[in-house]
Write a protein that holds these residues in place. Structure first.
Motif, PDB file in Angstrom:
ATOM      1  N   VAL A 111      -4.488  -6.924   6.176  1.00 29.90           N
ATOM      2  CA  VAL A 111      -3.711  -5.916   5.456  1.00 29.90           C
ATOM      3  C   VAL A 111      -3.868  -4.582   6.176  1.00 29.90           C
ATOM      4  CG1 VAL A 111      -3.274  -4.803   3.229  1.00 29.90           C
ATOM      5  CG2 VAL A 111      -4.293  -7.076   3.284  1.00 29.90           C
ATOM      6  N   ASN A 112      -2.767  -3.906   6.392  1.00 28.86           N
ATOM      7  CA  ASN A 112      -2.770  -2.597   7.038  1.00 28.86           C
ATOM      8  C   ASN A 112      -2.435  -1.543   5.988  1.00 28.86           C
ATOM      9  OD1 ASN A 112      -3.006  -3.616   9.861  1.00 28.86           O
ATOM     10  ND2 ASN A 112      -1.040  -4.546   9.330  1.00 28.86           N
TER      11      ASN A 112
ATOM     12  N   LYS B 138      -2.722   7.658   9.513  1.00 27.71           N
ATOM     13  CA  LYS B 138      -3.906   6.913   9.941  1.00 27.71           C
ATOM     14  C   LYS B 138      -3.882   5.507   9.332  1.00 27.71           C
ATOM     15  CE  LYS B 138      -8.835   7.244  10.442  1.00 27.71           C
ATOM     16  NZ  LYS B 138     -10.076   7.949  10.213  1.00 27.71           N
ATOM     17  N   VAL B 139      -4.172   4.511  10.186  1.00 27.09           N
ATOM     18  CA  VAL B 139      -4.083   3.111   9.748  1.00 27.09           C
ATOM     19  C   VAL B 139      -5.479   2.523   9.559  1.00 27.09           C
ATOM     20  CG1 VAL B 139      -3.234   0.803  10.365  1.00 27.09           C
ATOM     21  CG2 VAL B 139      -1.935   2.832  11.046  1.00 27.09           C
ATOM     22  N   TYR B 140      -5.675   1.834   8.465  1.00 27.40           N
ATOM     23  CA  TYR B 140      -6.902   1.078   8.214  1.00 27.40           C
ATOM     24  C   TYR B 140      -6.507  -0.388   8.115  1.00 27.40           C
ATOM     25  CZ  TYR B 140      -8.747   5.631   6.856  1.00 27.40           C
ATOM     26  OH  TYR B 140      -9.116   6.948   6.862  1.00 27.40           O
TER      27      TYR B 140
ATOM     28  N   ALA C 282      -9.251  -3.203  -0.297  1.00 19.65           N
ATOM     29  CA  ALA C 282      -9.381  -1.799   0.122  1.00 19.65           C
ATOM     30  C   ALA C 282     -10.743  -1.241  -0.287  1.00 19.65           C
ATOM     31  CB  ALA C 282      -8.262  -0.967  -0.499  1.00 19.65           C
ATOM     32  N   VAL C 283     -11.143  -1.494  -1.515  1.00 23.39           N
ATOM     33  CA  VAL C 283     -12.424  -0.953  -2.010  1.00 23.39           C
ATOM     34  C   VAL C 283     -13.585  -1.549  -1.211  1.00 23.39           C
ATOM     35  CG1 VAL C 283     -13.983  -0.903  -4.008  1.00 23.39           C
ATOM     36  CG2 VAL C 283     -11.548  -0.392  -4.296  1.00 23.39           C
TER      37      VAL C 283
ATOM     38  N   LEU D  45       0.825  -1.612   3.580  1.00 24.02           N
ATOM     39  CA  LEU D  45       0.853  -0.817   2.351  1.00 24.02           C
ATOM     40  C   LEU D  45       0.637   0.644   2.700  1.00 24.02           C
ATOM     41  CD1 LEU D  45      -1.431  -3.074   0.093  1.00 24.02           C
ATOM     42  CD2 LEU D  45       1.073  -3.007   0.136  1.00 24.02           C
ATOM     43  N   LYS D  46       1.505   1.502   2.201  1.00 21.87           N
ATOM     44  CA  LYS D  46       1.375   2.928   2.485  1.00 21.87           C
ATOM     45  C   LYS D  46       0.727   3.612   1.279  1.00 21.87           C
ATOM     46  CE  LYS D  46       5.242   2.718   5.584  1.00 21.87           C
ATOM     47  NZ  LYS D  46       6.669   2.872   5.773  1.00 21.87           N
TER      48      LYS D  46
END
Ligand code: FES
Length: 107
Positions: A4-5, A12-14, A28-29, A100-101
């Motif tokens: 997942v991006n 900035k991309v995670y 994400a958490v 996901l933004k």
């Protein structure tokens, strides 16, 4: 694993690898992606996991669901057609590569 991006408003991309079956909020958490708090633990009761699904992916995730998810999104800021609660997106292998933004801020 499902990749997942998460893209911050700044660009900035995670990118995280998540085990299938958990939600996009949990992924994400667990990976300390900033901007997704998940205060209610995934019960669709806080809206601190608001995201915008990338246009290319909204067909696969589907739009926000009627009921709890849509009602809770009313408390989020700058809600759009592609807004979802990340805790309500279950990461299946079909979502590998999901984008996901993140909104500029959570409420
Ligand atoms: Fe609270 Fe998603 S984690 S609404």
């Amino acid at each position: 694993m499902t990749k997942v991006n998460y893209i911050e408003a700044s660009g900035k991309v995670y990118s995280v690898e998540a085990e299938a079956g958990i939600s996009a909020m949990e992924a994400a958490v667990k990976n300390a992606v900033p901007g997704i708090d998940g205060d209610c633990g995934g019960a669709a009761a806080c809206a601190t996991c608001h995201v915008y699904v990338d246009d290319e992916w909204i067909g696969k995730t589907g739009p926000a669901q009627d009921g709890l998810e849509k009602s809770m999104l009313e408390f989020a800021e700058d809600v759009r057609e592609t807004s979802r609660l990340a805790c309500q997106i279950s990461l299946t292998p079909a979502l590998d590569g999901l984008v996901l933004k993140l909104p500029e801020k959570q409420h």
